[in-house]
Design a protein around this motif. Structure first.
Motif, PDB file in Angstrom:
ATOM      1  N   UNK A 172       0.801  -1.270   0.005  1.00 22.48           N
ATOM      2  CA  UNK A 172       0.110   0.223   0.146  1.00 22.48           C
ATOM      3  C   UNK A 172       1.025   1.374  -0.131  1.00 22.48           C
ATOM      4  N   UNK A 173       2.051   1.208   1.011  1.00 18.53           N
ATOM      5  CA  UNK A 173       2.921   2.344   0.627  1.00 18.53           C
ATOM      6  C   UNK A 173       3.587   2.455  -0.495  1.00 18.53           C
ATOM      7  N   UNK A 174       3.844   1.479  -1.335  1.00 25.43           N
ATOM      8  CA  UNK A 174       4.321   1.388  -2.846  1.00 25.43           C
ATOM      9  C   UNK A 174       3.315   2.045  -3.767  1.00 25.43           C
ATOM     10  N   UNK A 175       2.047   1.820  -3.369  1.00 28.35           N
ATOM     11  CA  UNK A 175       1.169   2.429  -4.325  1.00 28.35           C
ATOM     12  C   UNK A 175       1.244   3.898  -4.342  1.00 28.35           C
ATOM     13  N   UNK A 176       1.637   4.653  -3.119  1.00 35.18           N
ATOM     14  CA  UNK A 176       1.623   6.040  -3.293  1.00 35.18           C
ATOM     15  C   UNK A 176       3.024   6.354  -3.538  1.00 35.18           C
ATOM     16  N   UNK A 177       4.211   5.770  -2.943  1.00 33.63           N
ATOM     17  CA  UNK A 177       5.229   6.436  -2.947  1.00 33.63           C
ATOM     18  C   UNK A 177       6.071   6.168  -4.403  1.00 33.63           C
ATOM     19  N   UNK A 178       5.995   5.032  -4.868  1.00 35.35           N
ATOM     20  CA  UNK A 178       6.641   4.796  -6.378  1.00 35.35           C
ATOM     21  C   UNK A 178       6.220   5.891  -7.479  1.00 35.35           C
ATOM     22  N   UNK A 179       4.802   5.834  -7.775  1.00 34.72           N
ATOM     23  CA  UNK A 179       4.393   6.758  -8.684  1.00 34.72           C
ATOM     24  C   UNK A 179       4.798   8.394  -8.268  1.00 34.72           C
ATOM     25  N   UNK A 180       4.872   8.763  -7.200  1.00 34.44           N
ATOM     26  CA  UNK A 180       5.272  10.015  -6.932  1.00 34.44           C
ATOM     27  C   UNK A 180       6.795  10.150  -6.912  1.00 34.44           C
ATOM     28  N   UNK A 181       7.436   9.148  -6.653  1.00 31.39           N
ATOM     29  CA  UNK A 181       9.037   9.242  -6.838  1.00 31.39           C
ATOM     30  C   UNK A 181       9.242   9.381  -8.212  1.00 31.39           C
ATOM     31  N   UNK A 182       8.810   8.499  -9.141  1.00 30.21           N
ATOM     32  CA  UNK A 182       8.851   8.289 -10.703  1.00 30.21           C
ATOM     33  C   UNK A 182       8.767   9.848 -11.298  1.00 30.21           C
ATOM     34  N   UNK A 183       7.584  10.308 -10.630  1.00 28.81           N
ATOM     35  CA  UNK A 183       6.968  11.448 -11.315  1.00 28.81           C
ATOM     36  C   UNK A 183       7.896  12.750 -11.089  1.00 28.81           C
ATOM     37  N   UNK A 184       8.303  12.784  -9.515  1.00 28.61           N
ATOM     38  CA  UNK A 184       9.215  13.801  -9.287  1.00 28.61           C
ATOM     39  C   UNK A 184      10.631  13.685 -10.176  1.00 28.61           C
ATOM     40  N   UNK A 185      11.068  12.595 -10.062  1.00 25.70           N
ATOM     41  CA  UNK A 185      12.438  12.406 -10.679  1.00 25.70           C
ATOM     42  C   UNK A 185      12.237  12.808 -12.263  1.00 25.70           C
TER      43      UNK A 185
END
Length: 91
Positions: A63-76
């Motif tokens: 569930x944390x990866x549901x939010x964390x990874x798209x935000x991280x990839x988008x910010x990158x």
């Protein structure tokens, strides 16, 4: 064998990497929505499956990866775009 949060986050990262690869390979807006929606749904199903299997820590990671990874990839991607436009000599 004890499961942990990093396992769920790693599985969610694998889902988002596949979705990102699909976005790059199929430049269609409808397909982009399908890939993003599919990745969100897959992460939700993954978290629910881990929770039902009695692996609460792994479920939290999914569930944390549901939010964390798209935000991280988008910010990158955003930071790469900002850096490339600020260092460009073309105007």
């Amino acid at each position: 064998m004890q499961q942990s949060v990093p396992l769920g986050m790693t599985q969610a990262l694998a889902i988002w990497i596949v979705a990102a690869a699909g976005l790059l390979l199929v430049p269609n807006p409808v397909a982009a929505g399908a890939f993003l929606g599919g990745a969100l749904l897959a992460c939700l199903i993954l978290g629910a499956w881990h929770r039902r299997s009695g692996r609460a820590d792994t479920s939290v990671g999914a569930y944390a990866g549901l939010i964390l990874w798209p935000v991280t990839l988008g910010l990158t991607l955003l930071l790469i775009n900002v850096a490339s436009t600020s260092t460009s000599s073309f105007e």
